[in-house]
Scaffold this motif. Structure first.
Motif, PDB file in Angstrom:
ATOM      1  N   ASN A   1       0.816  -1.229   0.000  1.00 21.74           N
ATOM      2  CA  ASN A   1       0.000   0.000   0.000  1.00 21.74           C
ATOM      3  C   ASN A   1       0.842   1.268   0.000  1.00 21.74           C
ATOM      4  O   ASN A   1       0.499   2.277   0.622  1.00 21.74           O
ATOM      5  CB  ASN A   1      -1.014  -0.018   1.136  1.00 21.74           C
ATOM      6  N   LEU A   2       1.945   1.178  -0.740  1.00 21.94           N
ATOM      7  CA  LEU A   2       2.796   2.335  -1.005  1.00 21.94           C
ATOM      8  C   LEU A   2       2.938   2.472  -2.520  1.00 21.94           C
ATOM      9  O   LEU A   2       3.056   1.468  -3.227  1.00 21.94           O
ATOM     10  CB  LEU A   2       4.189   2.158  -0.386  1.00 21.94           C
ATOM     11  N   VAL A   3       2.920   3.691  -3.013  1.00 23.31           N
ATOM     12  CA  VAL A   3       3.180   3.932  -4.424  1.00 23.31           C
ATOM     13  C   VAL A   3       4.522   4.643  -4.540  1.00 23.31           C
ATOM     14  O   VAL A   3       4.847   5.528  -3.735  1.00 23.31           O
ATOM     15  CB  VAL A   3       2.050   4.762  -5.081  1.00 23.31           C
ATOM     16  N   THR A   4       5.309   4.218  -5.494  1.00 21.20           N
ATOM     17  CA  THR A   4       6.614   4.840  -5.732  1.00 21.20           C
ATOM     18  C   THR A   4       6.461   6.059  -6.630  1.00 21.20           C
ATOM     19  O   THR A   4       5.733   6.024  -7.618  1.00 21.20           O
ATOM     20  CB  THR A   4       7.577   3.830  -6.377  1.00 21.20           C
ATOM     21  N   ILE A   5       7.133   7.129  -6.255  1.00 19.80           N
ATOM     22  CA  ILE A   5       7.200   8.321  -7.096  1.00 19.80           C
ATOM     23  C   ILE A   5       8.643   8.469  -7.566  1.00 19.80           C
ATOM     24  O   ILE A   5       9.562   8.559  -6.743  1.00 19.80           O
ATOM     25  CB  ILE A   5       6.742   9.572  -6.335  1.00 19.80           C
TER      26      ILE A   5
ATOM     27  N   PHE B   1       4.449   8.156 -11.403  1.00 21.26           N
ATOM     28  CA  PHE B   1       4.095   7.100 -10.457  1.00 21.26           C
ATOM     29  C   PHE B   1       4.611   5.757 -10.971  1.00 21.26           C
ATOM     30  O   PHE B   1       4.555   5.482 -12.172  1.00 21.26           O
ATOM     31  CB  PHE B   1       2.580   7.005 -10.283  1.00 21.26           C
ATOM     32  N   GLU B   2       5.072   4.916 -10.060  1.00 21.60           N
ATOM     33  CA  GLU B   2       5.432   3.547 -10.369  1.00 21.60           C
ATOM     34  C   GLU B   2       4.771   2.622  -9.347  1.00 21.60           C
ATOM     35  O   GLU B   2       5.152   2.677  -8.175  1.00 21.60           O
ATOM     36  CB  GLU B   2       6.957   3.364 -10.331  1.00 21.60           C
ATOM     37  N   PRO B   3       3.757   1.833  -9.741  1.00 21.31           N
ATOM     38  CA  PRO B   3       3.193   1.727 -11.075  1.00 21.31           C
ATOM     39  C   PRO B   3       2.238   2.887 -11.366  1.00 21.31           C
ATOM     40  O   PRO B   3       1.726   3.519 -10.445  1.00 21.31           O
ATOM     41  CB  PRO B   3       2.414   0.413 -11.006  1.00 21.31           C
ATOM     42  N   GLN B   4       2.003   3.113 -12.624  1.00 29.81           N
ATOM     43  CA  GLN B   4       0.958   4.054 -13.009  1.00 29.81           C
ATOM     44  C   GLN B   4      -0.383   3.485 -12.554  1.00 29.81           C
ATOM     45  O   GLN B   4      -0.620   2.276 -12.653  1.00 29.81           O
ATOM     46  CB  GLN B   4       0.940   4.243 -14.522  1.00 29.81           C
TER      47      GLN B   4
END
Length: 515
Positions: free
Chosen positions: A224-228, A243-246
């Motif tokens: 539940n983390l999104v990579t920027i 964003f990774e993933p989009q």
């Protein structure tokens, strides 16, 4: 970006943003909180503090452990218990029936519940289903459902290449390999296996922007983390932010500027309307910098990321992202199984990941109490039943507001912990439980502790650390070969001295022997 002290987690954090912000960036780094905390200036050791001893007999052990509990900390409260699993006698206790905050030693209860409920080889499956017929031209006349099973490991770390979009790309391939090329409806996220309680009671507001307090959901992606990803531009003053993933539905306001140099000073947070604002600067020679951002709506994020993965796989989706239960007559396309339970428990205990603990805790409750969705409340009911019927302990000795130990409302006793450890030692899943614990001087959150002592390579235990708690509970083999189960819980502000006491007591137990 400097790190602030926080409860155990395997990621370094930026300073917490003001409380009006809903989420802050965290820098990915493979450090547990206790390990990063060790890099802070520690109080100078007083020569008057007790040293590790090699006591002979129960009376000497009691005397020495008492001296250590009294000789290190200047304030706070201890709860402690030590038993010999070999001989079955109690060797030491101090306020063993006092209710204490356990911090991450709470994960020992969660591990036992999960292993007892599911067994070491159980796997969860995150499934894809559709509710409309598939036409001869490979078009689904309906919705595609992504049904969460409370799998904490639908994440890059378990996928080839470890890319942030690896899990959703694997799901998209299931759809493509089934021959489906077009979905006329929505991609629907189903998180109804758990109660809709994204933040457990007792989690402090100041935790909520940190990666170790990611939201709790039965449908979770990448913890539940999104990579920027932030990258400087070769010309101009702007910067690339992605964003990774989009994920469909994530909105970005990019205010990051490219400047001279190699450094980066970037923060991001969620605005009231849901937009993620990224601002700051990145050096033209800095390369790509990646940060993690807590996702406020995990199920919508997972479904949105799947929609984008379907697009990349060449599957057309006419609709958008929605949240709803999967219809009972929906047809299964396939799914992605989790790693086996023994691996999930090992990751949870060795790295002290709260996300794993929260999902396993709720899954155990859902499995046993089938008339209710998984929740912290039903998990607490199950834990009390487990302590009474399986462990033979006092059910009122435990209260679980969550499964990870992050809640300040959790209460356990040192006696209940050693009773749990005794039960786990004799359980069919004993070897899995033992193997999940960090080893003194060797692994994870005990790697730098008790080195060059008889406890190194011997004592294996779960740690617990917050600003107000230091705890350690597990097993150690004494000098005479007896296996000891122990639990030490400290609640107070003198945590560095309490931590030192724990290590000295661990070495002392390892050198103990009968008269």
């Amino acid at each position: 970006m400097t790190a602030t002290f926080r409860p155990e987690l395997p990621k370094r954090l930026t300073p917490l943003l003001p409380t009006l912000l809903l989420a802050a960036l965290v820098v990915v780094a493979p450090l547990g909180s206790e390990l990063s905390a060790q890099r802070r200036t520690q109080p100078a050791r007083s020569t008057s503090k007790p040293e590790a001893t090699a006591p002979k007999g129960v009376l000497e052990l009691r005397r020495d452990l008492s001296s250590m509990l009294d000789g290190f900390t200047r304030n706070g409260q201890w709860g402690a218990a030590v038993v010999s699993l070999t001989r079955g006698d109690t060797l030491f206790q101090r306020a063993a029936d006092t209710h204490m905050m356990p911090a991450s030693t709470m994960k020992l209860y969660t591990a036992a519940l999960a292993l007892d409920t599911f067994g070491p080889e159980h796997r969860f499956s995150t499934d894809l289903l559709h509710d409309g017929p598939v036409r001869e031209d490979n078009v689904v006349e309906g919705n595609l459902y992504l049904r969460g099973a409370g799998d904490p490991a639908l994440a890059a770390r378990f996928m080839p290449g470890r890319r942030p979009d690896a899990a959703v790309d694997a799901l998209a391939r299931i759809v493509r390999d089934a021959g489906i090329t077009h979905i006329r409806g929505d991609v629907v996220g189903d998180a109804t296996l758990f109660e809709h309680e994204l933040v457990p009671e007792g989690w402090q507001t100041r935790y909520l922007s940190a990666g170790y307090a990611a939201r709790v959901s039965a449908l979770s992606l990448n913890e539940n983390l999104v990579t920027i990803a932030v990258e400087p531009m070769s010309s101009g003053s702007g910067a690339s932010v992605r964003f990774e993933p989009q994920a469909r539905g994530l909105r970005l306001d990019n205010q990051v500027r490219t400047v001279a140099g190699r450094g980066a000073n970037v923060v991001a947070y969620t605005l009231a309307d849901g937009t993620i604002l990224a601002r700051g600067t990145i050096g033209r020679s800095a390369g790509v910098r990646r940060y993690n951002l807590v996702v406020e709506e995990p199920a919508r994020y997972a479904a949105g990321a799947l929609l984008e993965a379907l697009r990349r796989a060449g599957v057309q989706v006419d609709g958008g992202v929605a949240l709803a239960p999967t219809p009972s007559d929906a047809m299964l396309l396939g799914g992605i199984p989790s790693p086996p339970m023994h691996q999930l428990v090992s990751v949870m205990n060795r790295e002290s990941i709260n996300h794993y603990a929260e999902l396993l805790f709720r899954n155990a409750a859902r499995r046993v109490l089938q008339d209710s969705p998984g929740s912290a409340q039903t998990g607490n009911v199950l834990l009390k039943r487990f302590m009474d019927a399986r462990v033979g302990g006092d059910p009122d000795a435990v209260f679980a507001s969550d499964g990870s130990g992050l809640s300040v409302l959790n209460r356990v006793t040192a006696r209940s912990l050693v009773q749990l450890l005794s039960h786990a030692h004799d359980a069919p899943w004993s070897s899995t439980f033992h193997a999940s614990l960090p080893v003194a001087g060797e692994s994870e959150l005990l790697r730098t502790r008790m080195r060059n002592t008889p406890a190194a390579g011997n004592l294996h235990a779960k740690t617990g650390t917050t600003n107000d708690i230091i705890s350690l509970a597990g097993y150690v083999t004494a000098d005479n070969g007896e296996i000891l189960a122990f639990a030490f819980l400290y609640n107070g502000r003198d945590r560095w001295n309490a931590r030192e006491a724990l290590d000295v007591m661990g070495a002392t137990m390892a050198q103990w022997g009968r008269d």
